[in-house]
Design a protein around this motif. Sequence first.
Motif, PDB file in Angstrom:
ATOM      1  N   THR A  21       0.714  -1.218   0.137  1.00 30.56           N
ATOM      2  CA  THR A  21       0.129  -0.210   0.045  1.00 30.56           C
ATOM      3  C   THR A  21       1.032   1.097   0.002  1.00 30.56           C
ATOM      4  N   HIS A  22       2.130   1.299  -0.576  1.00 31.36           N
ATOM      5  CA  HIS A  22       2.954   2.216  -0.676  1.00 31.36           C
ATOM      6  C   HIS A  22       2.111   3.316  -1.379  1.00 31.36           C
ATOM      7  N   PRO A  23       2.245   4.713  -0.903  1.00 32.99           N
ATOM      8  CA  PRO A  23       1.376   5.905  -1.395  1.00 32.99           C
ATOM      9  C   PRO A  23       1.731   6.074  -2.894  1.00 32.99           C
ATOM     10  N   LEU A  24       3.037   6.046  -3.297  1.00 33.07           N
ATOM     11  CA  LEU A  24       3.369   6.252  -4.822  1.00 33.07           C
ATOM     12  C   LEU A  24       2.817   5.258  -5.470  1.00 33.07           C
ATOM     13  N   LEU A  25       2.677   4.074  -5.168  1.00 31.32           N
ATOM     14  CA  LEU A  25       2.170   3.064  -5.861  1.00 31.32           C
ATOM     15  C   LEU A  25       0.538   3.246  -6.138  1.00 31.32           C
ATOM     16  N   LEU A  26       0.008   3.579  -4.970  1.00 27.06           N
ATOM     17  CA  LEU A  26      -1.649   3.587  -5.059  1.00 27.06           C
ATOM     18  C   LEU A  26      -1.511   4.986  -5.873  1.00 27.06           C
ATOM     19  N   ALA A  27      -0.833   6.082  -5.771  1.00 29.93           N
ATOM     20  CA  ALA A  27      -1.144   7.321  -6.566  1.00 29.93           C
ATOM     21  C   ALA A  27      -0.904   6.836  -8.120  1.00 29.93           C
ATOM     22  N   GLY A  28      -0.009   6.227  -8.389  1.00 32.06           N
ATOM     23  CA  GLY A  28       0.454   5.888  -9.932  1.00 32.06           C
ATOM     24  C   GLY A  28      -0.736   5.233 -10.333  1.00 32.06           C
ATOM     25  N   LEU A  29      -1.344   4.255  -9.610  1.00 32.02           N
ATOM     26  CA  LEU A  29      -2.381   3.420 -10.268  1.00 32.02           C
ATOM     27  C   LEU A  29      -3.448   4.177 -10.431  1.00 32.02           C
ATOM     28  N   ALA A  30      -3.813   5.262  -9.554  1.00 33.17           N
ATOM     29  CA  ALA A  30      -4.877   6.110  -9.678  1.00 33.17           C
ATOM     30  C   ALA A  30      -4.747   6.941 -10.895  1.00 33.17           C
ATOM     31  N   LEU A  31      -3.695   7.541 -11.078  1.00 29.18           N
ATOM     32  CA  LEU A  31      -3.493   8.436 -12.297  1.00 29.18           C
ATOM     33  C   LEU A  31      -3.426   7.677 -13.532  1.00 29.18           C
ATOM     34  N   ALA A  87      -5.368   4.974 -14.008  1.00 23.76           N
ATOM     35  CA  ALA A  87      -6.767   4.731 -14.467  1.00 23.76           C
ATOM     36  C   ALA A  87      -7.484   6.013 -14.900  1.00 23.76           C
ATOM     37  N   LEU A  88      -6.941   7.159 -14.611  1.00 22.51           N
ATOM     38  CA  LEU A  88      -7.636   8.509 -15.188  1.00 22.51           C
ATOM     39  C   LEU A  88      -7.106   8.610 -16.598  1.00 22.51           C
ATOM     40  N   LEU A  89      -5.951   8.437 -16.870  1.00 24.46           N
ATOM     41  CA  LEU A  89      -5.190   8.515 -18.132  1.00 24.46           C
ATOM     42  C   LEU A  89      -6.124   7.512 -19.030  1.00 24.46           C
ATOM     43  N   LEU A  90      -6.230   6.300 -18.706  1.00 25.83           N
ATOM     44  CA  LEU A  90      -6.945   5.239 -19.577  1.00 25.83           C
ATOM     45  C   LEU A  90      -8.338   5.852 -19.886  1.00 25.83           C
ATOM     46  N   LEU A  91      -9.082   6.509 -19.044  1.00 23.10           N
ATOM     47  CA  LEU A  91     -10.276   7.072 -19.235  1.00 23.10           C
ATOM     48  C   LEU A  91     -10.328   8.072 -20.080  1.00 23.10           C
ATOM     49  N   ALA A  92      -8.982   8.987 -20.130  1.00 19.75           N
ATOM     50  CA  ALA A  92      -9.106  10.146 -20.952  1.00 19.75           C
ATOM     51  C   ALA A  92      -8.680   9.321 -22.350  1.00 19.75           C
ATOM     52  N   LEU A  93      -7.919   8.486 -22.471  1.00 17.96           N
ATOM     53  CA  LEU A  93      -7.766   7.921 -23.838  1.00 17.96           C
ATOM     54  C   LEU A  93      -8.880   7.428 -24.373  1.00 17.96           C
ATOM     55  N   ALA A  94      -9.864   6.778 -23.679  1.00 15.83           N
ATOM     56  CA  ALA A  94     -11.154   6.290 -24.101  1.00 15.83           C
ATOM     57  C   ALA A  94     -12.248   7.335 -24.727  1.00 15.83           C
TER      58      ALA A  94
END
Length: 264
Positions: free
Chosen positions: A35-45, A47-54
């Motif tokens: 649950t490293h904060p950088l890992l969780l933040a990167g995964l969240a970002l 997911a947002l990038l994938l939505l933007a590409l869609a």
Amino acid sequence: MAAGAGLTLGGWPLAALAVPFCGPPPLPGEAGWNTHPLLLAGLALGALLLLALARRFPDPRGTSATWPLLGWLVLALALASPICSLSVALFSLRVTQHLLVVLAAAPLLAMAVMRLRLVARSGIGLPAAFFAGLLWLWHAPGPYAATFEADGIAYWLMHGSLAFSATWFWAALLRHGPGRPLAAVVGALATAIQMGVLGALLTFAPRALYAVHAPDVTLPWGFTPLEDQQLGGLLMWVPGGLLFVGVLAAGLALAMRQAAPAGR
């Protein structure tokens, strides 16, 4: 007992060594989520990038983001689930982590990027070669050992480059395969062969190649370092080969259907 307590790695007390990004090698029953904060933040970002590409490249069927987001979920599980912790102890679990990234997450993520200019201009050969080169690089003993350093730089270079190159390769197959099925067959065959050769070398190597998976680390899990390496090699050899055999069969079938009218 704390994970890694009393263990040695390459003859050195584990407590004296830097702790890898995924933590020290766990004992049975001690693997946990990352649950490293950088890992969780990167995964969240991501997911947002994938939505933007869609939104940028909408799918007329209305499923633009569904499969890529599922791929991102698989990637997140590979990096944040107990697989991350277990991969510090066992080479076979590190291979499992890599297979989830390149054979499960990457094909799904490729659906979101197959329309990008990079994919359109690259063809199939370049991403196939790039992926193969990185796969062999990161399973060489020296670069592999570097991914266990505490700063985590090599760890993220490994997983980031493997995810990028595998997604690029799968996107190339999806984009160019229908129009160039024989090129897709050659690309899939070459990839299956190189993964199989690497898996076979790891399986039949006469000695363990990775000092980070020392006896004190693997024996609590019931494996010698060589047995653990052999299992990892088999995992790379068989599942990867079977998946690409499916791609080969689909490509050959498409090529035969396209060639049928010309032969009449």
